[in-house]
Design a protein around this motif. Structure first.
Motif, PDB file in Angstrom:
ATOM      1  N   HIS A 253       0.897  -1.240  -0.115  1.00 51.07           N
ATOM      2  CA  HIS A 253      -0.069  -0.050  -0.191  1.00 51.07           C
ATOM      3  C   HIS A 253       1.041   1.277  -0.050  1.00 51.07           C
ATOM      4  CE1 HIS A 253       0.552  -1.493   4.281  1.00 51.07           C
ATOM      5  NE2 HIS A 253       0.632  -0.183   4.583  1.00 51.07           N
ATOM      6  N   TRP A 254       2.080   1.272   0.844  1.00 54.07           N
ATOM      7  CA  TRP A 254       2.813   2.594   0.813  1.00 54.07           C
ATOM      8  C   TRP A 254       3.593   2.741  -0.411  1.00 54.07           C
ATOM      9  CZ3 TRP A 254       1.506   5.563   4.066  1.00 54.07           C
ATOM     10  CH2 TRP A 254       1.077   5.105   5.296  1.00 54.07           C
ATOM     11  N   ASP A 255       3.859   1.594  -1.295  1.00 51.52           N
ATOM     12  CA  ASP A 255       4.285   1.961  -2.571  1.00 51.52           C
ATOM     13  C   ASP A 255       3.254   2.425  -3.522  1.00 51.52           C
ATOM     14  OD1 ASP A 255       7.234   1.402  -2.681  1.00 51.52           O
ATOM     15  OD2 ASP A 255       6.703  -0.406  -1.848  1.00 51.52           O
ATOM     16  N   ARG A 256       2.170   1.956  -3.521  1.00 51.98           N
ATOM     17  CA  ARG A 256       1.076   2.375  -4.296  1.00 51.98           C
ATOM     18  C   ARG A 256       0.844   3.739  -4.105  1.00 51.98           C
ATOM     19  NH1 ARG A 256      -1.865  -2.038  -6.348  1.00 51.98           N
ATOM     20  NH2 ARG A 256      -1.584  -3.751  -4.727  1.00 51.98           N
ATOM     21  N   LEU A 257       0.696   4.040  -2.730  1.00 49.75           N
ATOM     22  CA  LEU A 257       0.544   5.561  -2.477  1.00 49.75           C
ATOM     23  C   LEU A 257       1.355   6.568  -3.046  1.00 49.75           C
ATOM     24  CD1 LEU A 257      -1.488   7.320  -0.915  1.00 49.75           C
ATOM     25  CD2 LEU A 257      -0.242   7.170   1.167  1.00 49.75           C
ATOM     26  N   PHE A 258       2.690   6.221  -3.018  1.00 49.95           N
ATOM     27  CA  PHE A 258       3.884   7.093  -3.123  1.00 49.95           C
ATOM     28  C   PHE A 258       4.227   6.736  -4.818  1.00 49.95           C
ATOM     29  CE2 PHE A 258       4.126   7.386   1.229  1.00 49.95           C
ATOM     30  CZ  PHE A 258       5.128   8.629   1.233  1.00 49.95           C
ATOM     31  N   GLY A 259       3.394   5.902  -5.546  1.00 54.90           N
ATOM     32  CA  GLY A 259       3.725   5.867  -6.818  1.00 54.90           C
ATOM     33  C   GLY A 259       5.188   4.971  -7.274  1.00 54.90           C
ATOM     34  N   THR A 260       5.517   3.999  -6.257  1.00 53.56           N
ATOM     35  CA  THR A 260       6.859   3.358  -6.514  1.00 53.56           C
ATOM     36  C   THR A 260       6.736   1.993  -6.542  1.00 53.56           C
ATOM     37  OG1 THR A 260       6.769   3.397  -3.939  1.00 53.56           O
ATOM     38  CG2 THR A 260       8.144   5.345  -5.187  1.00 53.56           C
ATOM     39  N   LEU A 261       5.337   1.468  -6.814  1.00 51.03           N
ATOM     40  CA  LEU A 261       5.241   0.223  -6.750  1.00 51.03           C
ATOM     41  C   LEU A 261       5.359  -0.422  -8.083  1.00 51.03           C
ATOM     42  CD1 LEU A 261       3.837  -2.603  -5.468  1.00 51.03           C
ATOM     43  CD2 LEU A 261       1.509  -1.783  -6.370  1.00 51.03           C
ATOM     44  N   SER A 262       5.965  -1.501  -8.403  1.00 47.54           N
ATOM     45  CA  SER A 262       6.062  -1.987  -9.831  1.00 47.54           C
ATOM     46  C   SER A 262       5.851  -3.544  -9.695  1.00 47.54           C
ATOM     47  CB  SER A 262       7.676  -1.739 -10.436  1.00 47.54           C
ATOM     48  OG  SER A 262       7.884  -2.344 -11.578  1.00 47.54           O
ATOM     49  N   HIS A 263       5.362  -3.955 -10.638  1.00 46.34           N
ATOM     50  CA  HIS A 263       5.033  -5.537 -10.937  1.00 46.34           C
ATOM     51  C   HIS A 263       5.851  -6.049 -12.144  1.00 46.34           C
ATOM     52  CE1 HIS A 263       2.385  -5.839  -7.764  1.00 46.34           C
ATOM     53  NE2 HIS A 263       1.368  -5.015  -8.191  1.00 46.34           N
ATOM     54  N   ALA A 264       6.659  -5.076 -12.694  1.00 46.43           N
ATOM     55  CA  ALA A 264       7.511  -5.387 -13.983  1.00 46.43           C
ATOM     56  C   ALA A 264       8.401  -6.433 -13.742  1.00 46.43           C
ATOM     57  CB  ALA A 264       8.015  -4.239 -14.568  1.00 46.43           C
ATOM     58  N   VAL A 265       8.314  -7.489 -14.813  1.00 44.32           N
ATOM     59  CA  VAL A 265       9.405  -8.474 -14.997  1.00 44.32           C
ATOM     60  C   VAL A 265      10.849  -8.000 -15.450  1.00 44.32           C
ATOM     61  CG1 VAL A 265       7.568  -9.996 -15.148  1.00 44.32           C
ATOM     62  CG2 VAL A 265       8.578  -9.173 -17.238  1.00 44.32           C
ATOM     63  N   SER A 266      11.771  -8.773 -15.209  1.00 39.73           N
ATOM     64  CA  SER A 266      12.890  -8.447 -15.577  1.00 39.73           C
ATOM     65  C   SER A 266      13.283  -8.653 -17.023  1.00 39.73           C
ATOM     66  CB  SER A 266      14.093  -9.249 -14.772  1.00 39.73           C
ATOM     67  OG  SER A 266      13.981 -10.548 -15.013  1.00 39.73           O
ATOM     68  N   GLY A 267      12.204  -8.540 -18.066  1.00 39.75           N
ATOM     69  CA  GLY A 267      12.617  -8.605 -19.371  1.00 39.75           C
ATOM     70  C   GLY A 267      13.220  -9.930 -19.838  1.00 39.75           C
ATOM     71  N   ASP A 268      14.360  -9.994 -20.280  1.00 40.26           N
ATOM     72  CA  ASP A 268      15.035 -11.129 -20.622  1.00 40.26           C
ATOM     73  C   ASP A 268      15.803 -11.971 -19.640  1.00 40.26           C
ATOM     74  OD1 ASP A 268      17.180  -9.472 -20.223  1.00 40.26           O
ATOM     75  OD2 ASP A 268      17.992  -9.405 -22.179  1.00 40.26           O
ATOM     76  N   GLY A 269      15.697 -11.099 -18.328  1.00 42.75           N
ATOM     77  CA  GLY A 269      16.232 -11.915 -17.219  1.00 42.75           C
ATOM     78  C   GLY A 269      17.688 -11.590 -17.026  1.00 42.75           C
ATOM     79  N   ALA A 270      18.266 -10.600 -17.763  1.00 40.99           N
ATOM     80  CA  ALA A 270      19.538 -10.114 -17.651  1.00 40.99           C
ATOM     81  C   ALA A 270      19.705  -9.496 -16.336  1.00 40.99           C
ATOM     82  CB  ALA A 270      20.030  -9.553 -18.757  1.00 40.99           C
ATOM     83  N   PRO A 271      20.913  -9.565 -15.331  1.00 37.48           N
ATOM     84  CA  PRO A 271      20.737  -8.767 -14.269  1.00 37.48           C
ATOM     85  C   PRO A 271      21.036  -7.500 -14.390  1.00 37.48           C
ATOM     86  CG  PRO A 271      22.928 -10.283 -14.847  1.00 37.48           C
ATOM     87  CD  PRO A 271      21.817 -10.515 -15.895  1.00 37.48           C
ATOM     88  N   ALA A 272      20.704  -6.461 -13.592  1.00 41.03           N
ATOM     89  CA  ALA A 272      20.740  -5.146 -13.756  1.00 41.03           C
ATOM     90  C   ALA A 272      22.112  -4.834 -13.274  1.00 41.03           C
ATOM     91  CB  ALA A 272      19.832  -4.449 -13.091  1.00 41.03           C
ATOM     92  N   LYS A 273      22.568  -3.624 -13.657  1.00 34.96           N
ATOM     93  CA  LYS A 273      23.880  -3.259 -12.898  1.00 34.96           C
ATOM     94  C   LYS A 273      23.774  -2.592 -11.513  1.00 34.96           C
ATOM     95  CE  LYS A 273      26.129  -2.440 -17.454  1.00 34.96           C
ATOM     96  NZ  LYS A 273      26.902  -1.108 -18.068  1.00 34.96           N
ATOM     97  N   THR A 274      24.721  -2.931 -10.602  1.00 40.94           N
ATOM     98  CA  THR A 274      24.568  -2.265  -9.406  1.00 40.94           C
ATOM     99  C   THR A 274      24.624  -0.747  -9.640  1.00 40.94           C
ATOM    100  OG1 THR A 274      25.615  -4.243  -8.486  1.00 40.94           O
ATOM    101  CG2 THR A 274      25.606  -2.244  -7.080  1.00 40.94           C
TER     102      THR A 274
END
Length: 277
Positions: A253-274
């Motif tokens: 609920h807090w991420d929803r309220l602040f607009g920081t909620l994401s259910h997005a998948v990681s695309g091709d699964g490649a790890p993000a850079k730190t």
């Protein structure tokens, strides 16, 4: 007759936990020991991590298990696990133990004769989790939005963009102290019964390990809580992968309220850079 009939469930609810509480009170000497909190915390943490460590081992050898991994292309190495274990033990000895001793001295343990009402215990644990979730959401958001705080205090926890159970407590001393404070203050604010406090601590440790497990299992907590109210491991794993979303540890609920909620998948699964902040 009605009054007598209606009072029976209430009485049963109040007595439901009494046998358990009577057993706990037989361990009074141990519970009142200054060593109990750190032993309790570490033992639970290790026990909750072990099933996921076993999954990490077998998922590289049993293809059927790999489908439950959130980032199936990533697996923790033995070196990564050992480093996390060593740091956890070190922090429990030099950081958590002195703080819990101070807390033990400041707030001596008292074990009342009667157990709490079952419904009240359940409600208080839920409220404690909501309070902890709120406190850490604010702390977490602040330590991402202020570069100096992130770099000096929170960045170490983001070393792993693909989470695994033993990375749960891979964090700075500063972060661990605040997490411990948020966990300790919530039952105090509600004046919880000691059994309620223990139940909350057990639940909180389990949920934090599950959050970092890297697995989306059929019985995972977020699948048991309806209407997307609870984020769980996929929610938090995405935070480590994408960095700028899902700051609340448990609920959404807090991420929803602040607009920081994401259910997005990681695309091709490649790890993000730190992140370099």
């Amino acid at each position: 007759r009605r009054c007598k009939s209606n009072s029976q469930p209430v009485k049963q609810s109040m007595l439901a936990l009494q046998p358990l509480w009577d057993f706990v009170r037989t361990q009074e000497a141990l519970i009142k020991s200054p060593f109990f909190p750190v032993l309790f915390s570490f033992t639970l943490y290790a026990a909750f991590c072990l099933p996921f460590v076993a999954l990490d081992f077998f998922s590289t050898r049993v293809p059927a298990l790999k489908k439950y991994k959130i980032q199936p292309q990533m697996s923790p190495t033995l070196g990564m696990m050992v480093l996390c274990v060593v740091q956890t033990i070190y922090h429990h000895i030099v950081c958590i133990f002195p703080v819990t001793v101070a807390h033990w001295y400041w707030r001596p343990v008292s074990l009342p004769a009667l157990a709490p009402d079952l419904s009240k215990l359940f409600l208080d644990v839920i409220i404690c989790l909501l309070l902890f979730d709120f406190f850490y959401f604010l702390w977490h958001l602040l330590h991402h939005k202020v570069p100096w705080l992130y770099k000096n205090f929170h960045k170490v926890h983001h070393k792993h963009v693909s989470t695994f159970a033993l990375s749960t407590q891979y964090a700075s001393v500063w972060e661990l102290l605040w997490l411990g404070f948020f966990a300790a203050v919530s039952p105090v604010l509600l004046k919880c019964h000691p059994l309620t406090e223990m139940t909350f601590f057990i639940t909180n440790i389990w949920l934090s390990v599950e959050d970092h497990s890297g697995y989306d299992l059929p019985w995972s907590t977020h699948k048991l809580v309806p209407w997307g109210l609870y984020g769980g491991a996929p929610h938090h794993d995405l935070h480590h992968l994408k960095f700028k979303f899902n700051y609340a540890p448990y609920f959404t609920h807090w991420d929803r309220l602040f607009g920081t909620l994401s259910h997005a998948v990681s695309g091709d699964g490649a790890p993000a850079k730190t992140p370099k902040e």
